[in-house]
Design a protein around this motif. Structure first.
Motif, PDB file in Angstrom:
ATOM      1  N   ASP A  15       0.921  -1.047   0.061  1.00  0.00           N
ATOM      2  CA  ASP A  15       0.120   0.042   0.029  1.00  0.00           C
ATOM      3  C   ASP A  15       0.798   1.281   0.152  1.00  0.00           C
ATOM      4  O   ASP A  15       0.648   2.105   0.723  1.00  0.00           O
ATOM      5  N   ILE A  16       1.707   1.533  -1.114  1.00  0.00           N
ATOM      6  CA  ILE A  16       2.583   2.493  -1.312  1.00  0.00           C
ATOM      7  C   ILE A  16       1.352   3.910  -1.642  1.00  0.00           C
ATOM      8  O   ILE A  16       2.069   4.794  -1.908  1.00  0.00           O
ATOM      9  N   ARG A  17       0.509   3.552  -2.122  1.00  0.00           N
ATOM     10  CA  ARG A  17      -0.495   4.591  -2.655  1.00  0.00           C
ATOM     11  C   ARG A  17      -1.947   4.471  -1.928  1.00  0.00           C
ATOM     12  O   ARG A  17      -2.047   3.398  -1.508  1.00  0.00           O
ATOM     13  N   SER A  18      -2.668   5.576  -1.889  1.00  0.00           N
ATOM     14  CA  SER A  18      -3.696   5.273  -0.832  1.00  0.00           C
ATOM     15  C   SER A  18      -4.906   4.720  -1.909  1.00  0.00           C
ATOM     16  O   SER A  18      -4.778   5.237  -3.410  1.00  0.00           O
ATOM     17  N   ALA A  19      -5.760   4.214  -1.472  1.00  0.00           N
ATOM     18  CA  ALA A  19      -6.727   3.616  -2.240  1.00  0.00           C
ATOM     19  C   ALA A  19      -7.897   4.673  -2.491  1.00  0.00           C
ATOM     20  O   ALA A  19      -8.626   5.336  -1.481  1.00  0.00           O
ATOM     21  N   ARG A  20      -8.130   4.992  -3.806  1.00  0.00           N
ATOM     22  CA  ARG A  20      -9.202   6.031  -4.204  1.00  0.00           C
ATOM     23  C   ARG A  20      -9.866   5.350  -5.488  1.00  0.00           C
ATOM     24  O   ARG A  20      -9.331   5.019  -6.509  1.00  0.00           O
ATOM     25  N   ASN A  21     -11.019   4.947  -5.243  1.00  0.00           N
ATOM     26  CA  ASN A  21     -11.961   4.206  -6.230  1.00  0.00           C
ATOM     27  C   ASN A  21     -11.961   5.107  -7.469  1.00  0.00           C
ATOM     28  O   ASN A  21     -12.028   6.299  -7.425  1.00  0.00           O
ATOM     29  N   GLY A  22     -11.413   4.853  -8.661  1.00  0.00           N
ATOM     30  CA  GLY A  22     -11.438   5.123  -9.820  1.00  0.00           C
ATOM     31  C   GLY A  22     -10.267   6.423 -10.064  1.00  0.00           C
ATOM     32  O   GLY A  22     -10.145   6.804 -11.425  1.00  0.00           O
ATOM     33  N   ARG A  23      -9.428   6.390  -9.183  1.00  0.00           N
ATOM     34  CA  ARG A  23      -8.461   7.347  -9.212  1.00  0.00           C
ATOM     35  C   ARG A  23      -7.219   6.627 -10.366  1.00  0.00           C
ATOM     36  O   ARG A  23      -6.834   5.413  -9.901  1.00  0.00           O
ATOM     37  N   SER A  24      -6.628   7.311 -11.324  1.00  0.00           N
ATOM     38  CA  SER A  24      -5.741   6.739 -12.144  1.00  0.00           C
ATOM     39  C   SER A  24      -4.594   6.296 -11.364  1.00  0.00           C
ATOM     40  O   SER A  24      -3.971   7.192 -10.570  1.00  0.00           O
ATOM     41  N   CYS A  25      -3.904   5.216 -11.899  1.00  0.00           N
ATOM     42  CA  CYS A  25      -2.731   5.140 -11.346  1.00  0.00           C
ATOM     43  C   CYS A  25      -1.697   5.539 -12.280  1.00  0.00           C
ATOM     44  O   CYS A  25      -1.500   5.255 -13.529  1.00  0.00           O
ATOM     45  N   LYS A  26      -0.692   6.181 -11.810  1.00  0.00           N
ATOM     46  CA  LYS A  26       0.414   6.850 -12.515  1.00  0.00           C
ATOM     47  C   LYS A  26       1.650   6.288 -12.058  1.00  0.00           C
ATOM     48  O   LYS A  26       2.121   6.117 -10.850  1.00  0.00           O
ATOM     49  N   ILE A  27       2.578   5.725 -12.981  1.00  0.00           N
ATOM     50  CA  ILE A  27       3.932   5.421 -12.814  1.00  0.00           C
ATOM     51  C   ILE A  27       4.875   6.242 -11.980  1.00  0.00           C
ATOM     52  O   ILE A  27       5.765   5.846 -11.156  1.00  0.00           O
ATOM     53  N   GLU A  28       4.492   7.518 -11.903  1.00  0.00           N
ATOM     54  CA  GLU A  28       5.309   8.447 -11.354  1.00  0.00           C
ATOM     55  C   GLU A  28       5.121   8.418  -9.759  1.00  0.00           C
ATOM     56  O   GLU A  28       5.983   8.526  -8.844  1.00  0.00           O
ATOM     57  N   GLU A  29       4.028   7.674  -9.194  1.00  0.00           N
ATOM     58  CA  GLU A  29       3.689   7.434  -7.806  1.00  0.00           C
ATOM     59  C   GLU A  29       4.697   6.478  -7.306  1.00  0.00           C
ATOM     60  O   GLU A  29       5.311   6.681  -6.417  1.00  0.00           O
ATOM     61  N   TYR A  30       4.825   5.375  -8.049  1.00  0.00           N
ATOM     62  CA  TYR A  30       5.750   4.417  -7.734  1.00  0.00           C
ATOM     63  C   TYR A  30       7.144   5.002  -7.710  1.00  0.00           C
ATOM     64  O   TYR A  30       8.048   4.384  -6.966  1.00  0.00           O
ATOM     65  N   TYR A  31       7.595   5.746  -8.885  1.00  0.00           N
ATOM     66  CA  TYR A  31       8.918   6.002  -8.762  1.00  0.00           C
ATOM     67  C   TYR A  31       9.311   7.185  -7.632  1.00  0.00           C
ATOM     68  O   TYR A  31      10.316   7.128  -7.155  1.00  0.00           O
ATOM     69  N   GLU A  32       8.226   7.701  -7.224  1.00  0.00           N
ATOM     70  CA  GLU A  32       8.391   8.750  -6.180  1.00  0.00           C
ATOM     71  C   GLU A  32       8.581   7.974  -4.897  1.00  0.00           C
ATOM     72  O   GLU A  32       9.566   8.029  -4.191  1.00  0.00           O
ATOM     73  N   TYR A  65       3.188  -1.667 -13.629  1.00  0.00           N
ATOM     74  CA  TYR A  65       3.997  -0.648 -12.946  1.00  0.00           C
ATOM     75  C   TYR A  65       4.896  -1.026 -11.705  1.00  0.00           C
ATOM     76  O   TYR A  65       5.916  -0.634 -11.597  1.00  0.00           O
ATOM     77  N   TRP A  66       4.065  -1.847 -10.885  1.00  0.00           N
ATOM     78  CA  TRP A  66       4.525  -2.174  -9.381  1.00  0.00           C
ATOM     79  C   TRP A  66       5.816  -3.066  -9.983  1.00  0.00           C
ATOM     80  O   TRP A  66       6.792  -2.994  -9.174  1.00  0.00           O
ATOM     81  N   MET A  67       5.577  -4.070 -10.762  1.00  0.00           N
ATOM     82  CA  MET A  67       6.824  -5.001 -11.090  1.00  0.00           C
ATOM     83  C   MET A  67       8.045  -4.286 -11.655  1.00  0.00           C
ATOM     84  O   MET A  67       9.055  -4.593 -11.640  1.00  0.00           O
ATOM     85  N   LYS A  68       7.534  -3.358 -12.720  1.00  0.00           N
ATOM     86  CA  LYS A  68       8.641  -2.671 -13.385  1.00  0.00           C
ATOM     87  C   LYS A  68       9.425  -1.857 -12.427  1.00  0.00           C
ATOM     88  O   LYS A  68      10.632  -1.929 -12.227  1.00  0.00           O
ATOM     89  N   VAL A  69       8.877  -1.138 -11.437  1.00  0.00           N
ATOM     90  CA  VAL A  69       9.768  -0.439 -10.474  1.00  0.00           C
ATOM     91  C   VAL A  69      10.211  -1.212  -9.243  1.00  0.00           C
ATOM     92  O   VAL A  69      11.229  -1.084  -8.526  1.00  0.00           O
ATOM     93  N   PHE A  70       9.262  -2.270  -8.697  1.00  0.00           N
ATOM     94  CA  PHE A  70      10.005  -2.788  -7.317  1.00  0.00           C
ATOM     95  C   PHE A  70       9.899  -4.163  -7.550  1.00  0.00           C
ATOM     96  O   PHE A  70      10.019  -4.778  -6.466  1.00  0.00           O
TER      97      PHE A  70
END
Length: 87
Positions: A15-32, A65-70
């Motif tokens: 859970d590196i990002r907060s759950a928000r239904n419908g919120r797009s996932c951006k690879i920048e979040e994972y890199y941050e 995204y998760w697999m690419k970054v982590f």
């Protein structure tokens, strides 16, 4: 980042990002988050949380995204730990 300095390794349990239904996932979040965890002197191991993929509108994209970054994040550090993966 407030990372421990006396650890042999770190485990992030998801859970590196907060759950928000419908919120797009951006690879920048994972890199941050990766940028923060890269500051650790000790190897960092991550467990995939549901927010990283299941809460993305496109779950396959979130997982990719998760697999690419982590996916093998801990390989950035020299360590002698034996790692067994259940792919």
């Amino acid at each position: 980042a407030n990372l421990p300095q006396d650890a042999e390794f770190l485990i992030h349990v998801g859970d590196i990002r907060s759950a928000r239904n419908g919120r797009s996932c951006k690879i920048e979040e994972y890199y941050e988050v990766a940028g923060i965890l890269n500051q650790s002197h000790a190897p960092v191991f991550l467990v995939l949380g549901d927010n990283e993929w299941n809460d993305c509108p496109n779950i396959n994209q979130g997982f990719d995204y998760w697999m690419k970054v982590f996916g093998r994040f801990e390989e950035q550090w020299d360590h002698s730990f034996s790692i067994i993966r259940h792919d």
